[in-house]
Design an enzyme around this catalytic site. Structure first.
Site, PDB file in Angstrom:
ATOM      1  N   LYS A   1       0.865  -1.194   0.009  1.00  0.00           N
ATOM      2  CA  LYS A   1      -0.079  -0.026  -0.195  1.00  0.00           C
ATOM      3  C   LYS A   1       1.008   1.207   0.079  1.00  0.00           C
ATOM      4  CE  LYS A   1      -3.896   2.040   2.624  1.00  0.00           C
ATOM      5  NZ  LYS A   1      -4.788   1.756   3.833  1.00  0.00           N
TER       6      LYS A   1
ATOM      7  N   SER B   1      -9.553   1.840   2.779  1.00  0.00           N
ATOM      8  CA  SER B   1      -8.817   2.406   2.117  1.00  0.00           C
ATOM      9  C   SER B   1      -7.703   1.670   1.370  1.00  0.00           C
ATOM     10  CB  SER B   1      -7.918   3.592   2.891  1.00  0.00           C
ATOM     11  OG  SER B   1      -7.098   3.022   3.766  1.00  0.00           O
TER      12      SER B   1
ATOM     13  N   SER C   1      -9.928  -0.611   6.977  1.00  0.00           N
ATOM     14  CA  SER C   1      -9.292  -0.552   5.844  1.00  0.00           C
ATOM     15  C   SER C   1      -8.836  -1.714   5.328  1.00  0.00           C
ATOM     16  CB  SER C   1      -8.252   0.722   5.745  1.00  0.00           C
ATOM     17  OG  SER C   1      -9.066   1.923   5.966  1.00  0.00           O
TER      18      SER C   1
END
Lengths: 97, 485
Positions: free
Chosen positions: B78, B153, B177
């Site tokens: 990420k 996210s 997330s």
């Protein structure tokens, strides 16, 4: 808790947060913040025991202690490499006054 | 060759046995990304070092040198997690040119275990969002249907694994997330216990809630990766010194007698009926495996999202104060003084959702409001934690849906952010209390979108979570379903 938030408050919050907020966006921001504040206002309904302690962290551990030992830190040129402006030794910023 | 259906475990085993080369695995990933990512937008960038590292690893294996536990595994990271020498943006214009000096501890441990960082995945800006619609680098798509969001996210990290671009990825979870996008994309995602994995090098959103974890195609893969990234780190004083159990060793233990609690508040108003049915079917599978199911009550669950939307923005308003145009790449030029530079840089560098949350946190922490908002929310947080403590006196795991609905359409919640916030209604409590939780696929909706099941355990009992998820995956094939590309 207050569910509404006026223009002046939004402008004050933007100043505190150091975010330039154009006058044209103040009303919309006030509406958005009010919406969330209205939702979180339901916390008022939660009845709490008198002696309840706040839980600020997701861990109960306190006072992480370590030996105070010297170790290399990041080199100055590496740190400054991400700065928008520097003189090679210090960060440079626009005039303070 | 196409290796896009291999699990992380298969990659590692096949590399170790000489069946495949690391070079071939990396080339396959890069090819898949090149072919499919222009429409998915799950990656912000790929790493130019991936191929040379793979080639070096092939030489290392050929020379008979010892290999790390993740040798040969291509893994996506990420973009809120620092990678030395590889741009790390947190999905923000503010960090568009930021090149970290250090690897995050998680990345360092992956690299030391001979995993290969393949690239950086898209995310909601500074991890603030549940849809990956709020990235400076564009919207990511759900590989099951490109009209739908992948969740967020960590939407890019979920999307790339589901689409077969990479066998595994790393995400971060502040309110759901990792688990919510895992659920929306039909992959397995673990949020470890707060403190299990070092947060050093994770660009902070809300420090008391953030946790890094794996996203992959099976619980076994998550166990493999969690074993590597767990453990105390002197650079993160909140990382725990607890022993790290062998998560792989207990995967095959039977579930007989395992006590699973069904939280009745998770099945009340707002839950999609197809999700309800899929989760109930999953409960039956676990019952057949010997688990003992009981209904439990966690009365403060309905207040978790409200507490979260006070606490997380408060912490964010403090954490994001560092982005001021002095140290981190972005600065608005042509200003008259320092104060104007701060305010204009932050206005220009942050997206609207981030600015809104910073202002919300600033308001809630400002003089006269602290008691009513932050203190009250932190006391409610204590009550939520006590609900868990009470529940875990009588059960070993808590089971429920990961999300109230399957993935929603891109733009569906753009006029109603609160509806989006409620996508995290079942996941935020684990962050508030610190317990570990996993999302595993347990169904497909009539529209062809994945459905996720969430399991939560006592702090530091990831082993039981992974064991139960693995046993479920031995009995079902939901985790092997792939979207039609």
């Amino acid at each position: 808790m207050s569910d509404s938030i006026d223009r002046e408050t939004v402008e004050q919050v933007a100043r505190l947060a150091c975010i330039d907020l154009p006058a044209s966006r103040v009303d919309e921001t006030a509406k958005q913040l009010a919406e969330i504040l209205e939702y979180v206002g339901q916390l008022e309904q939660v009845s709490l025991p008198d002696d309840v302690e706040p839980f600020f962290g997701a861990t109960e551990s306190v006072n992480a202690i370590r030996k105070d030992e010297l170790s290399p830190s990041v080199a100055r040129p590496d740190i400054l490499s991400n700065a928008p402006d520097s003189d090679g030794e210090f960060y440079q910023v626009p005039p303070v006054f | 060759m196409d290796f896009s259906n291999l699990t992380a475990t298969q990659c590692v085993n096949q590399f170790a046995s000489g069946e495949v080369t690391a070079t071939a695995l990396v080339q396959s990933c890069l090819h898949q990304i090149q072919q499919n990512d222009p429409s998915l937008n799950s990656f912000i960038r790929t790493s130019d070092s991936a191929l040379p590292i793979a080639q070096a690893l092939d030489i290392k294996r050929a020379a008979g040198k010892p290999l790390g536990p993740l040798a040969g595994l291509p893994i996506a990271i990420k973009d809120g997690i620092c990678t030395a020498g590889l741009k790390t943006t947190a999905g923000s214009r503010m960090l568009e040119e930021f090149v970290p000096v250090d690897d995050a501890t998680t990345v360092k441990r992956l690299v030391e275990a001979d995993a290969i960082v393949i690239g950086k995945t898209n995310m909601d800006e500074f991890a603030m969002g549940s849809s990956t619609e709020h990235s400076h680098f564009g919207i990511s798509k759900n590989p099951w249907n490109h009209q739908y969001v992948p969740g967020g996210s960590s939407g890019g990290s979920a999307s790339c694994v589901a689409a077969g671009l990479t066998p595994a990825s790393i995400g971060s979870d502040t309110g759901g997330s990792i688990r919510q996008p895992a659920s929306f994309c039909g992959v397995t995602g673990l949020k470890p216990t707060y403190g299990r994995v070092s947060r050093f090098g994770l660009i902070a959103f809300a420090s008391s809630l953030d946790q890094i974890g794996p996203m992959a195609r099976s619980a076994e893969d998550c166990a493999l990766i969690t074993s590597v990234i767990s453990g105390h780190d002197p650079k993160d004083s909140t990382s725990a010194k607890n022993d790290i159990p062998d998560f792989l060793a207990t995967l095959n233990q039977p579930l007989k007698g395992l006590r699973i609690g069904i939280c009745k508040q998770h099945f009340e108003e707002g839950l999609d009926s197809e999700i309800n049915d899929s989760v109930k079917a999953a409960i039956q599978v676990l019952k057949n495996l010997g688990a003992v199911i009981t209904e439990i009550s966690m009365p403060h669950t309905p207040y978790a999202v409200a507490a979260y939307y006070v606490i997380a923005p408060c912490e964010a308003s403090s954490n994001l104060a560092r982005f001021d145009g002095v140290r981190y790449t972005h600065r608005t030029e042509g200003v008259k003084d320092l104060a104007e530079m701060y305010c204009q840089t932050r206005a220009e560098g942050f997206g609207n959702e981030v600015k809104k949350r910073i202002m919300l946190g600033t308001y809630a922490l400002s003089s006269g409001y602290y008691d009513a908002y932050y203190l009250k929310a932190s006391k409610v947080r204590r009550m939520i934690k006590q609900d868990y403590d009470t529940a875990f006196e009588s059960v070993d795991l808590i089971l429920g849906p990961t999300t109230p609905t399957p993935a929603f359409q891109i733009g569906e919640h753009s006029q109603n952010p609160l509806a989006m916030y409620l996508a995290d209604i079942y996941t935020v409590s684990a962050n508030l209390s610190g317990v570990p939780a996993i999302s595993i696929p347990c169904g497909i909706s009539n529209r062809g979108l994945p459905i996720g099941l969430q399991l939560q355990a006592r702090s530091f009992d990831e082993a039981t979570l992974l064991q139960t998820a693995h046993q479920f995956q031995m009995e079902t094939d939901w985790h092997t379903r792939r979207p039609n590309q």
